[in-house]
Design a protein around this motif. Structure first.
Motif, short mmCIF file in Angstrom:
data_model
loop_
_atom_site.label_atom_id
_atom_site.label_comp_id
_atom_site.label_asym_id
_atom_site.label_seq_id
_atom_site.Cartn_x
_atom_site.Cartn_y
_atom_site.Cartn_z
N PHE A 123 8.29 0.53 -4.86
CA PHE A 123 7.06 0.44 -5.64
C PHE A 123 5.87 -0.04 -4.82
CE2 PHE A 123 10.17 -0.31 -9.06
CZ PHE A 123 9.60 0.37 -10.13
N TYR A 124 4.71 0.45 -5.20
CA TYR A 124 3.46 -0.22 -4.88
C TYR A 124 3.47 -1.47 -5.76
CZ TYR A 124 -1.58 -1.07 -4.67
OH TYR A 124 -2.81 -1.63 -4.52
N GLU A 125 3.10 -2.62 -5.21
CA GLU A 125 3.28 -3.91 -5.89
C GLU A 125 2.73 -3.93 -7.32
OE1 GLU A 125 4.78 -7.47 -6.61
OE2 GLU A 125 5.10 -6.48 -4.69
N GLU A 126 1.53 -3.43 -7.54
CA GLU A 126 0.95 -3.45 -8.89
C GLU A 126 1.77 -2.61 -9.87
OE1 GLU A 126 -3.19 -2.41 -8.74
OE2 GLU A 126 -3.64 -4.04 -7.36
N THR A 127 2.28 -1.50 -9.41
CA THR A 127 3.10 -0.63 -10.26
C THR A 127 4.40 -1.33 -10.61
OG1 THR A 127 2.11 1.29 -9.17
CG2 THR A 127 4.11 1.68 -10.46
N ASN A 160 0.84 -1.20 0.00
CA ASN A 160 0.00 0.00 0.00
C ASN A 160 0.88 1.25 0.00
OD1 ASN A 160 0.47 0.88 2.84
ND2 ASN A 160 -0.55 -1.05 3.32
N SER A 161 0.28 2.37 -0.34
CA SER A 161 1.06 3.61 -0.48
C SER A 161 1.62 4.10 0.85
CB SER A 161 0.21 4.70 -1.14
OG SER A 161 -0.94 4.98 -0.37
N THR A 162 0.95 3.83 1.93
CA THR A 162 1.47 4.22 3.24
C THR A 162 2.78 3.49 3.54
OG1 THR A 162 -0.78 4.62 4.03
CG2 THR A 162 0.92 4.34 5.71
N ASN A 209 2.59 10.71 -5.19
CA ASN A 209 1.70 9.63 -5.62
C ASN A 209 1.94 8.33 -4.87
OD1 ASN A 209 0.52 11.31 -7.50
ND2 ASN A 209 1.90 10.68 -9.14
N ALA A 210 3.18 8.10 -4.48
CA ALA A 210 3.58 6.91 -3.70
C ALA A 210 3.29 5.60 -4.41
CB ALA A 210 2.96 6.93 -2.31
N ASN A 211 3.26 5.61 -5.74
CA ASN A 211 3.18 4.36 -6.50
C ASN A 211 4.57 3.84 -6.83
OD1 ASN A 211 0.40 3.92 -6.71
ND2 ASN A 211 0.24 5.47 -8.31
N TRP A 212 5.47 4.79 -7.07
CA TRP A 212 6.86 4.45 -7.40
C TRP A 212 7.70 5.64 -6.95
CZ3 TRP A 212 8.71 3.69 -13.15
CH2 TRP A 212 10.07 3.44 -13.18
N ILE A 213 8.42 5.46 -5.87
CA ILE A 213 9.28 6.52 -5.34
C ILE A 213 10.72 6.15 -5.62
CG2 ILE A 213 9.98 7.86 -3.33
CD1 ILE A 213 7.25 7.24 -2.09
N VAL A 214 11.45 7.12 -6.14
CA VAL A 214 12.87 6.92 -6.48
C VAL A 214 13.71 7.82 -5.59
CG1 VAL A 214 14.61 7.05 -8.28
CG2 VAL A 214 12.27 6.38 -8.87
#
Length: 117
Positions: free
Chosen positions: A90-94, A44-46, A74-79
């Protein structure tokens, strides 16, 4: 701290914070972008933000701050870009969608079990 030691330290931080599917890939011979990629996921994004916050906090304690942070809102993919090591959380789905491991399949996948000892 050289890039391999930094990679090991990041892997340990992520593992301690319960990241999923942690991978470390040596890309030094494939690109000038970085020496290593560390890739991890969360469900999850948290949790994605918590992992990134912990890496930043622990590395700042030893005097290392990222050059750039991308994707935090967005917290789906943070670099996190540490120049010689780039951390992808990553959020797993992303993660499944972008599949960086396949994109960088020519890189040397490191055995993280050795890093966690």
């Amino acid at each position: 701290m050289n890039s391999l030691e930094l990679t090991k330290h990041i892997v340990k931080i992520l593992d301690d914070k319960k990241a999923d599917k942690i991978e470390a890939i040596k890309v030094r011979d494939l690109t000038i972008i970085s020496d290593y990629f560390v890739i991890a996921s969360a469900n999850n994004s948290t949790h994605v933000k918590a992992l990134v916050d912990e890496v930043e906090f622990k590395l700042k304690e030893i005097g290392r701050a990222p050059e750039r942070v991308e994707g935090y809102q967005n917290a789906n993919w943070i670099v996190l870009d540490y120049n010689d090591v780039i951390v992808h959380v990553f959020y797993e789905e992303t993660r499944n969608y972008y599949n960086l491991e396949k994109l960088w399949a020519d890189g040397e996948k490191l055995d993280i079990t050795e890093m966690l000892k």
